[in-house]
Design an enzyme around this catalytic site. Structure first.
Site, PDB file in Angstrom:
ATOM      1  N   ASP A   1       0.844  -1.184   0.000  1.00 58.55           N
ATOM      2  CA  ASP A   1       0.000   0.000   0.000  1.00 58.55           C
ATOM      3  C   ASP A   1       0.888   1.246   0.000  1.00 58.55           C
ATOM      4  O   ASP A   1       2.085   1.169   0.288  1.00 58.55           O
ATOM      5  CB  ASP A   1      -0.902  -0.044   1.237  1.00 58.55           C
ATOM      6  CG  ASP A   1      -1.790   1.174   1.374  1.00 58.55           C
ATOM      7  OD1 ASP A   1      -2.279   1.670   0.343  1.00 58.55           O
ATOM      8  OD2 ASP A   1      -1.986   1.635   2.511  1.00 58.55           O
TER       9      ASP A   1
ATOM     10  N   ASP B   1      -2.241  -0.432   5.882  1.00 55.39           N
ATOM     11  CA  ASP B   1      -2.584   0.184   7.165  1.00 55.39           C
ATOM     12  C   ASP B   1      -4.062   0.421   7.387  1.00 55.39           C
ATOM     13  O   ASP B   1      -4.488   0.703   8.508  1.00 55.39           O
ATOM     14  CB  ASP B   1      -1.884   1.543   7.273  1.00 55.39           C
ATOM     15  CG  ASP B   1      -2.536   2.580   6.364  1.00 55.39           C
ATOM     16  OD1 ASP B   1      -2.627   2.326   5.138  1.00 55.39           O
ATOM     17  OD2 ASP B   1      -2.969   3.623   6.875  1.00 55.39           O
TER      18      ASP B   1
ATOM     19  N   ASP C   1      -0.247   5.207   0.952  1.00 46.12           N
ATOM     20  CA  ASP C   1      -0.500   6.112   2.077  1.00 46.12           C
ATOM     21  C   ASP C   1      -0.631   5.331   3.380  1.00 46.12           C
ATOM     22  O   ASP C   1      -1.385   4.355   3.469  1.00 46.12           O
ATOM     23  CB  ASP C   1      -1.789   6.911   1.834  1.00 46.12           C
ATOM     24  CG  ASP C   1      -1.649   7.901   0.700  1.00 46.12           C
ATOM     25  OD1 ASP C   1      -1.029   8.953   0.904  1.00 46.12           O
ATOM     26  OD2 ASP C   1      -2.161   7.614  -0.398  1.00 46.12           O
TER      27      ASP C   1
END
Length: 246
Positions: free
Chosen positions: A24, A198, A26
């Protein structure tokens, strides 16, 4: 879980000969910023990704909800696989979504108008848009209610909750769906999927990696399907750098 701390352990070292890596952007590779356009890219990050992709035989992909053109701009110097818009866009493979839904412009206009009226931040994306309420988390209920009405009126789009934001993305696309397509590419054949992320948007992909012989790495706080945990993006960057140097 670790019997002594109650926390999930850090991930093992990456196996360049046997692992496939999905990352991922961000909140994973880079820290979350107050605005999507204000993220800070560590100077060495694109080159670390490029070197690690080479070491993995090309079995590395950045998988993000960001628009693909933004990922390419932020990670200039990394020329490997990229998935944008939650699986709707791709570089290095056939784009999963060839054309945006016809009502994309109308959807974005309404989201932008709502954001301006309510003092929120609208993020325009290649195939959708997001409303951010990080500056005022109390606005979450009204943002959720508004996006629910939009999803009813624009059935080509689906609601995608995120950290301090609600997004509308093309229906039928997701990060775990992107992993299904990526792992059909020859460079991923026979490799164990490793996914790091996240956010709630990453949970289906983290669970997919765990269910397909690999493992997930959760970055930051919160419950997760991932087996392993790292506290913040700097930790995953250190983990990647160590894999490059081994």
């Amino acid at each position: 879980m670790d019997d002594l701390t109650g926390k999930k352990p850090a991930p093992p070292a990456l196996d360049p000969d046997g692992d496939a890596l999905f990352l991922d952007f961000d909140g994973c590779l880079v820290d979350i910023a107050p605005r999507p356009d204000a993220v800070v890219i560590p100077e060495s990050l694109p080159q670390v990704l490029a070197r690690l992709s080479a070491k993995l035989g090309g079995a590395l992909a950045v998988v993000s909800g960001r628009s693909l053109h933004e990922l390419e701009r932020f990670l200039l110097g990394y020329d490997g696989l990229m998935i944008g818009s939650h699986g709707a866009e791709a570089r290095g493979m056939t784009p999963p979504l060839e054309e945006s839904p016809d009502d994309l412009a109308a959807l974005q206009t309404e989201m932008d108008h709502f954001a301006q009226q309510q003092g929120l931040l609208f993020e325009k994306k290649s195939h959708g848009g997001a409303l951010h309420f990080r500056a005022d988390p109390s606005r979450q209920p009204e943002v959720e209610a508004f996006t629910e009405t939009l999803a009813e009126r624009f059935p080509a789009f689906a609601i995608q909750p995120a950290k301090m934001a609600v997004e509308l993305r093309p229906d039928g696309f997701s990060k775990d769906g992107a992993l299904v397509l990526l792992t059909q590419l020859p460079q991923f054949s026979g490799r164990m999927p490793v996914y790091a992320g996240d956010d709630t948007t990453d949970e289906p992909a983290l669970a997919w990696a765990e269910a397909h012989g690999g493992f997930g790495i959760k970055i930051g706080d919160g419950k997760s399907a991932a087996r392993y945990h790292l506290a913040e993006p700097s930790d995953i960057r250190d983990w990647l750098a160590a894999a490059v140097e081994e």
